[in-house]
Write an enzyme that holds these catalytic residues in place. Structure first.
Site, mmCIF file in Angstrom:
data_model
loop_
_atom_site.group_PDB
_atom_site.id
_atom_site.type_symbol
_atom_site.label_atom_id
_atom_site.label_comp_id
_atom_site.label_asym_id
_atom_site.label_seq_id
_atom_site.Cartn_x
_atom_site.Cartn_y
_atom_site.Cartn_z
ATOM 1 N N HIS A 1 -9.620 2.575 0.025
ATOM 2 C CA HIS A 1 -9.620 1.455 0.966
ATOM 3 C C HIS A 1 -10.722 1.603 2.025
ATOM 4 O O HIS A 1 -10.469 1.453 3.221
ATOM 5 C CB HIS A 1 -8.252 1.360 1.644
ATOM 6 C CG HIS A 1 -7.872 -0.028 2.058
ATOM 7 N ND1 HIS A 1 -8.632 -0.792 2.927
ATOM 8 C CD2 HIS A 1 -6.802 -0.805 1.722
ATOM 9 C CE1 HIS A 1 -8.042 -1.960 3.116
ATOM 10 N NE2 HIS A 1 -6.929 -1.996 2.388
ATOM 11 N N GLU B 1 -11.480 -3.145 -3.178
ATOM 12 C CA GLU B 1 -10.390 -2.285 -3.627
ATOM 13 C C GLU B 1 -10.199 -2.458 -5.130
ATOM 14 O O GLU B 1 -9.506 -3.362 -5.579
ATOM 15 C CB GLU B 1 -9.110 -2.633 -2.874
ATOM 16 C CG GLU B 1 -9.244 -2.580 -1.354
ATOM 17 C CD GLU B 1 -8.178 -3.385 -0.651
ATOM 18 O OE1 GLU B 1 -6.982 -3.151 -0.947
ATOM 19 O OE2 GLU B 1 -8.526 -4.250 0.180
ATOM 20 N N HIS C 1 0.799 -1.234 0.000
ATOM 21 C CA HIS C 1 0.000 0.000 0.000
ATOM 22 C C HIS C 1 0.832 1.285 0.000
ATOM 23 O O HIS C 1 0.520 2.252 0.689
ATOM 24 C CB HIS C 1 -0.954 0.002 1.188
ATOM 25 C CG HIS C 1 -2.061 -0.997 1.093
ATOM 26 N ND1 HIS C 1 -2.494 -1.520 -0.096
ATOM 27 C CD2 HIS C 1 -2.839 -1.577 2.058
ATOM 28 C CE1 HIS C 1 -3.486 -2.380 0.121
ATOM 29 N NE2 HIS C 1 -3.710 -2.434 1.414
#
Length: 410
Positions: free
Chosen positions: A188, A374, A118
């Site tokens: 997210h 996502e 991420h």
């Protein structure tokens, strides 16, 4: 500001120190409300969706995303990216390293001290974006400097967000770069259509479908192997709507954390991918549903497997009588009284867990208390030439569109 039955207000959500300049910056909060009573809040810090309130079939509003009441919550180390824009590269990069045009690129390893996750230690979720407002549209922009977290190129990222009168929340992510680099952004948000505070008992009742015939195969560390698995005959076959609890019981792991390869129309090489249907989720008790549309080839379904489980007893019931099947295309959870339900899915009474994630209104968030969708290109695409490329070159524009459409079933 008012447009097409939608209002937009701006206020403050506190302040935060910029991770590079160390200057204190004010955080702006944007609140949309439409004529149906839907309310959405977004903050400039991390382009975070902090609240989405939608009515149920009786008109009762509930906040259907997990989050925190103030900026301190979003700054804590145990914040699992609630509602944030994730980048420069969402999901995993194996070994925190890849080769780009013959050069070895090393990026921050923040997943098990071995892989990148991420965007690294300080990803896009930890920057306060500049904002511009045009009518009801909010634009958030941030500059990521060359070599920050190891990624090459100065990258300008813009998030465009708007709530529409039909209960659609639209987000568009664009990016440009000064050097070839990797880009794969996502939002997210953690959803629970029963209400953010209702936990895993209500998550298991959700009925879910995903427009995907295959997933990307992963190893024991959730790193893609480069192969694909057809969903037919597996717990990943969500092409026909299935109740989440029973579906999760058939998984070998703790829950879903997998990239589904979205079925998209085949076009000519170089054609921009169209926006297609990705997923539909319904919470039968409240009547709320969420439909997701995107121009991305993948979507990560994640069922909050890494949220705390201090008593070690959170999992879907194994008692088949707890579930009542209603027809071939949908399943509906049998209504039971509170006492019976607690016997099937025990509640944890632990109150001193130092790893507790305490969210809005003091609610403790537990494992399986929400699901994420996502939208993305495939994880670890930098290592697999058979995956859609995540490399962005100077002169090109990265463009990612996603629509979250909320509604009510009769």
């Amino acid at each position: 500001m008012t447009s097409r039955g939608v209002t937009l207000k701006v206020d403050s959500f506190g302040s935060v120190e910029d991770p590079i300049s160390k200057k204190l910056e004010e955080i702006s909060r944007f609140t949309w409300q439409n004529e149906n009573g839907m309310i959405v809040q977004l903050i400039s810090y991390g382009a975070i969706l902090t609240s989405i309130k939608v009515p149920d079939r009786t008109g009762q509003l509930s906040d259907v995303v997990l989050g925190f009441d103030d900026i301190d919550g979003y700054r804590k180390k145990n914040n699992p990216y609630f509602g944030a824009l994730v980048g420069r590269v969402a999901n995993r990069i194996a070994r925190g390293q890849f080769i780009l045009n013959g050069e070895v690129i090393n990026v921050a390893k923040n997943w098990n001290n071995k892989h990148a996750l991420h965007g690294g230690i300080i990803g896009f979720d930890k920057f306060n974006f500049h904002h511009f407002i045009d009518g009801n549209v909010v634009y958030l922009t941030s500059l990521s400097l060359d070599k920050f977290e190891g990624y090459p190129g100065d990258v300008i990222t813009t998030v465009k967000c708007e709530l529409l009168s039909d209960n659609s929340l639209t987000m568009e992510f664009t990016a440009t770069t000064t050097k070839p680099t990797a880009i794969n952004l996502t939002n997210h948000s953690y959803f629970n259509l029963a209400g953010h505070e209702t936990g895993y008992e209500e998550i298991y009742k959700h009925v879910i479908s995903i427009n995907a015939d295959k997933i990307t195969e992963t190893d024991h560390e959730s790193i893609p192997t480069g192969n694909f698995i057809s969903v037919g005959g597996t717990a990943f076959d969500l092409r026909i709507p299935k109740e989440l609890g029973p579906a999760m019981r058939n998984l070998s792991g703790p829950g879903y954390d997998d990239n589904f390869c979205v079925n998209v129309p085949k076009g000519k090489d170089g054609d921009e991918q169209p926006i297609v249907f990705v997923s539909r989720v319904v919470h039968p008790t409240s009547g709320r549903y969420l439909e997701i549309f995107s121009n991305q080839p993948g979507v990560q379904l994640y069922t909050s497997n890494f949220l705390p489980d201090p008593c070690g007893n959170i999992k879907p019931s194994s008692n088949e009588e707890y579930y009542e099947v209603d027809g071939m295309l949908t399943t509906r959870l049998e209504q039971v009284d509170v006492t019976t339900k607690e016997k099937k899915i025990p509640k944890c009474t632990e109150t001193n867990d130092e790893n507790a994630v305490i969210g809005k209104g003091g609610v403790r968030y537990y494992k399986h208390g929400a699901f994420c969708f996502e939208t993305q290109k495939f994880p670890d695409a930098v290592h697999h030439t058979n995956f859609p490329s995540v490399i962005l070159n100077p002169g090109k524009i990265y463009k990612h569109e996603v629509i979250y459409k909320f509604g009510i079933e009769a």
